[in-house]
Design a protein around this motif. Structure first.
Motif, PDB file in Angstrom:
ATOM      1  N   GLU A 171     -14.363 -10.469  37.518  1.00  0.00           N
ATOM      2  CA  GLU A 171     -14.124 -11.107  38.824  1.00  0.00           C
ATOM      3  C   GLU A 171     -15.446 -11.435  39.512  1.00  0.00           C
ATOM      4  OE1 GLU A 171      -9.824  -8.925  39.708  1.00  0.00           O
ATOM      5  OE2 GLU A 171     -11.692  -8.108  40.525  1.00  0.00           O
ATOM      6  N   THR A 172     -16.436 -10.577  39.362  1.00  0.00           N
ATOM      7  CA  THR A 172     -17.760 -10.854  39.923  1.00  0.00           C
ATOM      8  C   THR A 172     -18.374 -12.076  39.252  1.00  0.00           C
ATOM      9  OG1 THR A 172     -18.136  -8.507  40.388  1.00  0.00           O
ATOM     10  CG2 THR A 172     -20.075  -9.927  40.304  1.00  0.00           C
TER      11      THR A 172
ATOM     12  N   LEU B  43     -16.626 -15.173  40.514  1.00  0.00           N
ATOM     13  CA  LEU B  43     -17.056 -15.555  41.857  1.00  0.00           C
ATOM     14  C   LEU B  43     -18.400 -16.270  41.816  1.00  0.00           C
ATOM     15  CD1 LEU B  43     -16.608 -15.555  44.881  1.00  0.00           C
ATOM     16  CD2 LEU B  43     -17.577 -13.248  44.989  1.00  0.00           C
TER      17      LEU B  43
ATOM     18  N   CYS C  59     -18.928 -20.165  42.992  1.00  0.00           N
ATOM     19  CA  CYS C  59     -19.900 -20.598  43.996  1.00  0.00           C
ATOM     20  C   CYS C  59     -20.843 -21.666  43.467  1.00  0.00           C
ATOM     21  CB  CYS C  59     -20.706 -19.396  44.492  1.00  0.00           C
ATOM     22  SG  CYS C  59     -19.773 -18.285  45.559  1.00  0.00           S
TER      23      CYS C  59
ATOM     24  N   LEU D 109      -8.751 -12.198  42.471  1.00  0.00           N
ATOM     25  CA  LEU D 109      -9.981 -12.265  43.260  1.00  0.00           C
ATOM     26  C   LEU D 109      -9.669 -12.591  44.712  1.00  0.00           C
ATOM     27  CD1 LEU D 109     -13.109 -12.357  43.430  1.00  0.00           C
ATOM     28  CD2 LEU D 109     -12.964 -14.770  42.789  1.00  0.00           C
TER      29      LEU D 109
ATOM     30  N   ARG E  42     -10.793 -21.187  47.101  1.00  0.00           N
ATOM     31  CA  ARG E  42     -12.217 -21.047  46.765  1.00  0.00           C
ATOM     32  C   ARG E  42     -13.119 -21.269  47.979  1.00  0.00           C
ATOM     33  NH1 ARG E  42     -14.075 -24.416  42.162  1.00  0.00           N
ATOM     34  NH2 ARG E  42     -12.019 -24.045  41.294  1.00  0.00           N
TER      35      ARG E  42
ATOM     36  N   ALA F  40     -13.203 -18.188  49.945  1.00  0.00           N
ATOM     37  CA  ALA F  40     -13.954 -17.162  49.226  1.00  0.00           C
ATOM     38  C   ALA F  40     -15.451 -17.318  49.467  1.00  0.00           C
ATOM     39  CB  ALA F  40     -13.640 -17.226  47.736  1.00  0.00           C
TER      40      ALA F  40
END
Length: 212
Positions: free
Chosen positions: A157-158, A161, A165, A191, A200, A203
């Motif tokens: 999940e990291t 992300l 981005c 996430l 997104r 996020a």
């Protein structure tokens, strides 16, 4: 994540939104000559939205006057709200009212028509460097931020992300992680749940808020 290194220019995807077909063709050729990957062009608002949804670009070159209906400034507002990617305004107008409207949308650049390749190259390189330098800054310390969550992010999940981005579409996320689109959607759902967001854009905003 895109880099300022020229050898990675082809990884940058530029969407051109321009209603004049001759100018759109010139821009497309110029972008390809500069080494970037071309998306579009889009000649009006709805076509641009479709392209944004299908293949999220890294940068948008955006004409202000789209020949009636919603303008490039309207589209800029949508990009700021939903997509969080940099855009450069292209226009033949430089009056005070236009500049005020443009400035209110926080563009990454402003290029007057008729444009030349050197100015366009400089505007694109500055926009890409500044934007993704900010993204890299926000990603610093992500592991520490994750530890503070009720349900910390997994390694996958990291990683997701970080890729999110960098502006990758769902298909590009799947390709980068060597998984299916359905698996990406499942990871994104988890996430978003952990971050307490629904998309997104939220996020990325959440990540920016944490880093403040």
């Amino acid at each position: 994540m895109p880099s300022a290194n020229p050898k990675n220019l082809a990884s940058y995807r530029c969407l051109v939104v321009e209603d004049n077909p001759l100018i759109a063709d010139d821009l497309s050729l110029c972008i390809e000559d500069l080494g970037y990957t071309m998306i579009g062009p889009a000649n009006e608002y709805q076509v641009a939205i479709s392209l944004l949804e299908q293949d999220l670009p890294d940068l948008v070159l955006l004409d202000i006057d789209l020949g009636g209906g919603p303008t490039g400034i309207d589209l800029a507002g949508l990009i700021n709200r939903e997509y969080k990617i940099p855009f450069i305004f292209l226009t033949s107008f430089s009056d005070q009212m236009t500049l005020q409207e443009v400035t209110a949308q926080y563009p990454a650049g402003f290029v007057l028509k008729p444009f030349d390749e050197n100015r366009l190259r400089a505007a694109i390189q500055i926009a890409m460097h500044n934007y993704y330098a900010v993204i890299r800054f926000h990603l610093q310390g992500l592991q520490e931020i994750s530890k503070g969550l009720v349900d910390p992010l997994t390694r996958r999940e990291t990683e997701l992300l970080e890729l999110l981005c960098s502006g990758k579409s769902n298909q590009q996320l799947a390709d980068s992680l060597f998984v299916s689109i359905n698996t990406v959607k499942t990871h994104l759902k988890n996430l978003y749940l952990k971050l307490d967001v629904s998309n997104r854009a939220e996020a990325i905003v959440k990540l920016q808020q944490w880093n403040r």
